[in-house]
Design a protein around this motif. Structure first.
Motif: not given
Ligand SMILES: Cc1ncc(COP(=O)(O)O)c(C=O)c1O
Length: 388
Positions: A160-163, A168-170, A188-194, A198-199
C-alpha cells in the motif's frame, strides 16, 4: 412527475440483504419455509437487568425530552469504564466519547465529516459493504485493498505504501474482521499506526465483534500513539444482544469527536434517555455475561462446522465473531453458485462471500444467530435434499 434522484445515489444499489430478504419472503409465500443462516442479528435477548432499567426509567415522567447531542453523562462514563476494564484504554468521558445510534451511522458521519469530492478512502476487500457506500455517498472514491487468506486477511502495508496515497484521507479497518473472523496481530496494529502517521491518514477502526468467541478483546486505541490517528467505532449490537436498540459509540481524541459532532448534531437530536441508561447497565455486565453468550455461540459453531463439512468447505477453526467464513470446494465457480444451490434445493440461505467484495468470491459466510434446532434442521435438509 419526473424527479431524478440525486447524483450521489448513482451506483448505490439497494443493500444486498434487503433485496435478498425480499426474495426469501417471496419463496416463503410460495410455501418454501427458508431457513435463513445469513444475517448477523443476535436472536437472544439482552440481560434481564438491561430490560428492567429500560422499563423502569421509561415509566418516569421526566425522561422524555430531547437529550444532549453528546449523549448522557451516565452512558459516556459507562463507556469509559468499559474501555478501561476490557481494553486497558483510558478515555475522557467529557471529551473523547460520542454515543451513536448504532455504529453504522458512525460510518456515514465519519465519511461526511472528512471526505470531499475527489478524496479517497481505503476500504477492505472483502469487507462490510457499508464502508464503500458511505464513502461514495460522501462524494469520495473508495479504493479497495485486498485481503487474502495467505496474508491472514491483513493488508499488505508495504504494498500500500508503494501506491499513490496522495488523495487518501481515511482507511477503514475492522478487526476482528467481518466476514473472515480474523483476529488482529499486535504487530500488525503497531505497523498500522506507523503507516497512518507516516502517510497522514486517519484510521477508522470498526470494532463491533471483539467480545464474540474471543477471550481477549483488543482496541486499536491501546497501541501507543493511536489517539493521534485513530477513530474507533464500537457497538452494543452484538456483544450485548442489542442490535435493534441501536446503540454504538465513537471513541477518539477530543478534536475528532468535536469534528464528527459538528456533522452529527445536524442529523439527529440525541437518543432516548432510557435506552442510554439501559445501555450503560449493559456495559457494566461482567465476564459472566460474555461467557454465557459465548458458550451458546461455541455450541452453535460446532453445528455450523458440520454444515460446512457436508458442503465440502474448508475453514479455520480459530476464527472469532458471529459468523463462520469458509472456502468453497473447487466444484463450484463461486460462493454465489453454492449459495443458490443450497437455497433452491435445500431451502437454506447462506451468504455468498462475494457480496463483501470480489476477494470473497471463493467463500461463503454462515451466521451463528440461530438456535441449535435450526442448525440441525439445516443439516437434515442439506443431507436429504441437496442433489449431488
Ligand atoms: C463490520 C460491521 N460494522 C458495523 C456493523 C453495524 O453495527 P451497528 O448495529 O452497531 O450499527 C455491522 C453489522 O452487521 C458489521 O458487521
Amino acid at each position: 412527475m419526473l424527479i431524478k434522484t440525486a447524483n450521489r445515489l448513482d451506483g448505490i444499489g439497494e443493500y444486498y440483504f434487503s433485496q435478498k430478504l425480499r426474495e426469501i419472503d417471496t419463496l416463503n409465500k410460495a410455501g418454501k419455509d427458508i431457513l435463513n443462516l445469513g444475517i448477523g442479528s443476535p436472536d437472544l435477548p439482552p440481560h434481564p437487568e438491561v430490560i428492567r432499567v429500560l422499563q423502569d426509567t421509561a415509566a418516569q415522567p421526566n425522561v422524555h425530552a430531547y437529550q444532549s447531542y453528546k449523549g448522557s453523562p451516565v452512558l459516556r462514563k459507562a463507556v469509559v469504564t468499559w474501555y478501561q476494564q476490557w481494553y486497558g484504554v483510558s478515555l475522557d468521558p467529557e471529551t473523547e466519547i460520542l454515543p451513536l445510534i448504532g455504529s453504522k451511522e458512525g460510518i456515514m458521519h465519519i465519511c461526511m465529516t472528512y471526505l470531499n469530492d475527489g478524496d479517497e478512502a481505503l476500504i477492505p476487500n472483502p469487507g462490510y459493504p457499508t464502508y464503500s457506500s458511505a464513502v461514495k455517498l460522501a462524494g469520495a472514491r473508495p479504493v479497495p485493498y485486498t485481503l487474502s487468506e495467505e496474508h491472514n486477511w491483513q493488508p499488505d502495508l508495504d504494498a500500500l505504501a508503494q501506491s499513490d496515497l496522495s488523495k487518501v484521507k481515511l482507511m477503514w479497518v475492522n478487526y476482528p474482521h467481518m466476514p473472515t473472523g480474523q483476529l488482529p496481530s499486535a504487530s500488525f496494529f503497531e505497523r498500522l499506526i506507523a503507516f497512518a502517521q507516516k502517510h497522514n491518514i486517519l484510521i477508522c477502526h470498526d470494532n463491533p465483534y471483539s467480545f464474540i468467541l474471543n477471550e481477549q478483546p483488543v482496541s486499536l486505541l491501546s497501541i501507543p500513539g493511536a489517539k493521534e490517528v485513530v477513530l474507533e467505532l464500537n457497538s452494543l449490537s452484538k456483544s450485548s444482544n442489542m442490535a435493534g436498540w441501536r446503540v454504538g459509540m465513537l471513541a477518539a481524541a477530543k478534536e475528532r469527536i468535536d469534528e464528527v459532532l459538528r456533522f452529527k448534531s445536524n442529523m439527529d437530536s440525541g437518543m432516548f434517555l432510557p435506552v442510554q441508561l439501559a445501555a450503560a447497565k449493559a456495559l457494566e455486565l461482567g465476564k459472566d455475561w460474555y461467557d454465557s453468550i459465548n458458550t451458546i455461540y461455541a455450541e452453535r459453531r460446532t453445528k455450523v462446522f458440520e454444515i460446512l463439512d457436508l458442503l465440502n468447505c474448508s475453514y479455520a477453526t480459530g476464527q472469532v465473531g458471529m459468523f463462520v467464513w469458509a472456502k468453497i470446494p473447487a466444484t463450484f465457480t463461486d460462493g454465489f453458485a453454492l449459495s443458490d444451490k443450497v437455497l433452491y434445493e435445500a431451502s437454506v440461505f447462506i451468504t455468498p462471500g462475494g457480496i463483501f467484495g470480489d476477494a470473497g468470491n471463493g467463500y461463503i459466510r454462515v451466521s451463528l444467530c440461530g438456535s441449535i434446532e435450526r442448525f440441525e434442521e439445516a443439516i437434515q435438509r442439506i443431507k436429504t435434499r441437496l442433489v449431488k
